[in-house]
Scaffold this motif. Structure first.
Motif, short mmCIF file in Angstrom:
data_model
loop_
_atom_site.label_atom_id
_atom_site.label_comp_id
_atom_site.label_asym_id
_atom_site.label_seq_id
_atom_site.Cartn_x
_atom_site.Cartn_y
_atom_site.Cartn_z
N LEU A 77 0.94 -1.14 0.03
CA LEU A 77 0.10 0.01 0.08
C LEU A 77 0.76 1.09 0.16
O LEU A 77 1.67 1.39 0.78
N TYR A 78 0.74 2.12 -1.03
CA TYR A 78 1.74 3.31 -1.00
C TYR A 78 0.85 4.42 -0.45
O TYR A 78 -0.36 4.82 -0.80
N VAL A 79 1.48 4.90 0.68
CA VAL A 79 0.80 6.09 1.55
C VAL A 79 1.44 7.40 0.68
O VAL A 79 2.70 7.53 0.95
N ALA A 80 0.45 8.06 0.12
CA ALA A 80 0.92 9.42 -0.56
C ALA A 80 0.62 10.69 0.37
O ALA A 80 -0.60 10.90 0.55
N LEU A 81 1.46 11.32 1.08
CA LEU A 81 1.22 12.27 2.02
C LEU A 81 1.57 13.55 1.39
O LEU A 81 2.61 13.81 0.52
N PRO A 82 1.14 14.66 1.90
CA PRO A 82 1.57 15.98 1.20
C PRO A 82 3.08 16.34 1.85
O PRO A 82 3.13 15.86 2.99
N GLY A 83 3.85 16.81 0.97
CA GLY A 83 5.30 17.23 1.69
C GLY A 83 5.39 18.54 1.66
O GLY A 83 4.51 19.25 1.36
N ALA A 84 6.55 18.96 1.94
CA ALA A 84 7.06 20.23 2.19
C ALA A 84 6.92 21.09 0.98
O ALA A 84 6.62 22.34 0.52
N ARG A 85 7.35 20.32 -0.35
CA ARG A 85 7.33 20.81 -1.59
C ARG A 85 6.47 20.28 -2.34
O ARG A 85 6.04 20.89 -3.37
N VAL A 86 6.08 19.14 -2.34
CA VAL A 86 5.36 18.12 -3.45
C VAL A 86 4.62 17.20 -2.61
O VAL A 86 4.96 16.73 -1.70
N HIS A 87 3.49 16.95 -3.37
CA HIS A 87 2.73 15.91 -2.60
C HIS A 87 3.10 14.56 -3.04
O HIS A 87 3.51 14.39 -4.37
N GLY A 88 3.06 13.55 -2.30
CA GLY A 88 3.43 12.25 -2.45
C GLY A 88 2.68 11.50 -3.62
O GLY A 88 3.13 10.68 -4.33
N VAL A 124 -8.75 9.59 2.95
CA VAL A 124 -9.01 10.01 4.21
C VAL A 124 -8.76 11.51 4.18
O VAL A 124 -8.09 12.21 3.67
N ALA A 125 -9.38 11.92 5.29
CA ALA A 125 -9.00 13.60 5.68
C ALA A 125 -7.67 13.78 5.98
O ALA A 125 -6.85 14.75 5.53
N ASP A 126 -6.85 12.88 6.80
CA ASP A 126 -5.49 13.01 7.18
C ASP A 126 -4.81 11.52 6.99
O ASP A 126 -5.07 10.69 7.95
N ALA A 127 -4.19 11.41 6.03
CA ALA A 127 -3.77 10.04 5.65
C ALA A 127 -2.73 9.70 6.71
O ALA A 127 -2.45 8.70 7.42
N ARG A 128 -1.72 10.79 7.16
CA ARG A 128 -0.60 10.39 8.19
C ARG A 128 -1.15 9.85 9.40
O ARG A 128 -0.75 8.99 10.10
N ALA A 129 -2.39 10.48 9.85
CA ALA A 129 -2.96 10.18 10.97
C ALA A 129 -3.70 8.54 11.25
O ALA A 129 -3.79 8.15 12.26
N VAL A 130 -3.68 8.06 10.14
CA VAL A 130 -3.92 6.54 10.07
C VAL A 130 -3.00 5.69 9.61
O VAL A 130 -3.27 4.31 9.31
N THR A 131 -1.93 6.29 8.93
CA THR A 131 -0.78 5.31 8.62
C THR A 131 -0.34 4.29 9.51
O THR A 131 -0.10 3.11 9.32
N GLY A 132 -0.02 4.63 10.80
CA GLY A 132 0.34 3.70 11.95
C GLY A 132 -0.61 2.49 11.98
O GLY A 132 -0.14 1.35 12.12
N MET A 133 -1.96 2.96 12.07
CA MET A 133 -2.98 2.12 12.34
C MET A 133 -2.87 0.83 11.12
O MET A 133 -3.06 -0.28 11.30
#
Length: 574
Positions: A77-88, A124-133
């Protein structure tokens, strides 16, 4: 530091350093038999909206999770998060080409993927918040139970986790370690890029440790890790707190924000029990804020007797460069311990590690459902026996008060903030009349700039010769960083009449050579700031530079004696 460097800049360090075998593979460390999860199951778990291509006619099975498109393995599963310069999500094509079977992202990422994505998408609204789960569900942890210990705080995390690892081994455990210097999965060492890896890697590593039938693991948990969810869905049996002093304010905005981030570890979401050092007001506040059972520890005379700590360090006795001390607890309990590392702060680190393990073993003994039949006396005797037989707190911690030379005493340490510098300088202050402390240090770029002049003033007060140079400038102007540190040192020197020698070098190796040139056999040289690091990052380029190598070479060039063994645990191929 940047983990991608020009291989032409990788050089072999001195051959007479011992190198510990490390895993330098570019592939992520994964369990051989991950539990895996159906994509629909993951979507329900994290509350995601699942959209799938019309052509998908069979359930999708996920066998791994990654935030990095370059580290994708087939089935991930590729988790694409917003980055400082570009979105995943911009790198989705690379992830798909590498074998990703689905993408987890936010609304912005879904828009970037377009109306007809090639793979199923979980939004999801916040992908980072659910990545660990999600990672915890995919990797699972079969096999033997893994006792987990976490350490947070501004200073002392690395040393305390090494002490934990050593004591747990002395008690008969097979152990793992995750931290700033390296990751250990049994006897396999992996160079570390972050104090706490991303949650996807943390859960993969814990699964590997369980697969290897390890019985205990220790982990450094930084404020960045807590802020960015890197230990989400990790259940620590005991979490320990060292101290809180100025650092990372660029991330947290101030000490209150820094405190609140650290305090998140001592909640049921992350830990079952806490051992908190209450040597100052921050520690007492942390103990009060914790929402899990708390054991308190005082490692120096308490400022207030209104609520004395449950356990207290007593009768510190100097023994060689280290210390012997007593740890006194309730009902007259006393444990006798020793550390071979210098400084009262290492007594504090050892006491915290000792109390964390003691707390966990006492909890197991008290749990009627644990299947372990041990009395409190049995536990304490077992721990004291391990302390007496193995001296577990006399272990070399790479780049932490690491002794390179003996006359002059030459030490490399990771101290890189005002409190750590002050403690390190106090620890190395010689007692021989006329002996001097010569300090080489700098400040890191792209970090809290307010601490730079404070660091300069601290070193001017604690060292006789102050040599200011570059640390890791990153993308900041190195001269500007040095100027801020110099201003603090010169102001303290002038206003307090310290009479210090203050010099500046733009090349760190030259600064270290200058310190050795000025030294006599009676002096002490402290090279502070970078510790175990083997690259200096300047404008995005990693330049091979190891303070231990440079200090050793300079000592050799001047005919000064060296320690019998010096190790470099990190790999220059990282």
């Amino acid at each position: 530091m940047n983990s991608r460097q020009d291989p032409r800049q990788v050089v072999v360090t001195e051959k007479d350093f011992e190198h510990v075998p490390v895993n330098t593979s570019a592939a992520p460390l994964r369990p051989h038999r991950p539990r895996g999860a159906d994509l629909a199951e993951l979507a329900a778990l994290v509350g995601a909206a699942l959209s799938a291509p019309a052509s998908m006619d069979a359930p999708v099975r996920v066998s791994g999770v990654s935030l990095d498109s370059r580290a994708i393995c087939p089935g991930d599963l590729y988790v694409a998060l917003p980055g400082a310069r570009v979105h995943g999500a911009t790198f989705a094509a690379q992830a798909i080409a590498a074998g990703a079977v689905a993408i987890l992202t936010d609304d912005a990422g879904t828009q970037l993927l377009g109306k007809a994505p090639a793979l199923p998408v979980l939004t999801v609204a916040d992908a980072r918040a659910v990545t660990g789960m999600a990672a915890a569900r995919v990797y699972g942890r079969g096999g033997a139970p893994l006792e987990l210990f976490a350490v947070t705080g501004t200073n002392g995390k690395t040393t305390t986790t090494y002490f934990l690892n050593s004591l747990l081994r002395a008690l008969g455990n097979t152990t793992g370690l995750i931290g700033t210097i390296e990751i250990l999965a049994g006897d396999e060492a992996i160079p570390s890029k972050l104090t706490t890896p991303e949650s996807t890697d943390v859960h993969a590593l814990l699964a590997v440790m369980a697969e290897k039938a390890l019985s205990a693991a220790s982990m450094e948990v930084s404020s960045h890790a807590l802020a960015f969810g890197r230990v989400d869905a990790v259940d620590f049996h005991v979490a320990g707190f060292t101290n809180l002093t100025q650092d990372h304010l660029d991330l947290h905005g101030g000490m209150e924000g820094y405190f609140e981030t650290k305090a998140a570890l001592f909640t049921p979401e992350h830990a079952r029990a806490a051992v908190i050092t209450v040597d100052d007001s921050w520690g007492r506040r942390m103990a009060a804020a914790a929402t899990v059972p708390v054991v308190t520890l005082a490692t120096r005379p308490e400022e207030s007797s209104e609520a004395p700590a449950m356990w207290q360090v007593r009768t510190i006795r100097r023994e060689g460069v280290g210390s012997r001390f007593s740890l006194a607890g309730p009902n007259g309990v006393v444990l006798e311990a020793h550390t071979g590392l210098p400084g009262d702060f290492n007594v504090a680190n050892a006491a915290l590690a000792l109390l964390m393990v003691t707390t966990r073993l006492l909890a197991i003994a008290a749990d009627s459902g644990s299947g372990v039949e041990l009395s409190t006396e049995d536990v304490l005797q077992r721990i004291q026996g391990a302390l007496d037989r193995h001296d577990p707190f006399t272990v070399e911690v790479p780049g932490r008060m690491q002794l390179i030379g003996t006359a002059p005493v030459a030490v490399v340490d990771f101290a890189h903030n005002p409190d750590a510098l002050e403690r390190a300088l106090d620890a190395v202050r010689p007692t021989t009349p006329g002996a001097r402390v010569i300090a080489v240090f700098g400040a890191t770029g792209e970090r809290d700039a307010t601490k730079r002049p404070i660091m300069g003033a601290v070193v001017a007060r604690g060292a006789d010769v102050v040599i200011i140079t570059d640390d890791d400038p990153h993308n900041d102007d190195p001269a500007g960083i040095r100027a801020a540190v110099l201003a603090g040192a010169r102001e303290a020197n002038a206003q307090e009449g310290l009479g210090r020698v203050v010099e500046e070098f733009d090349q760190r190796a030259a600064a270290i050579a200058r310190a050795v040139e000025l030294a006599t056999p009676q002096d002490v040289i402290l090279v502070a700031g970078r510790g175990h690091e083997v690259f200096q990052e300047v404008k995005g380029v990693n330049i091979s530079l190891d303070d231990r190598v440079e200090l050793r070479a300079a000592l050799l060039a001047h005919g000064f004696p060296l320690t019998d063994a010096s190790k470099i645990e990190s790999s220059t191929n990282d």
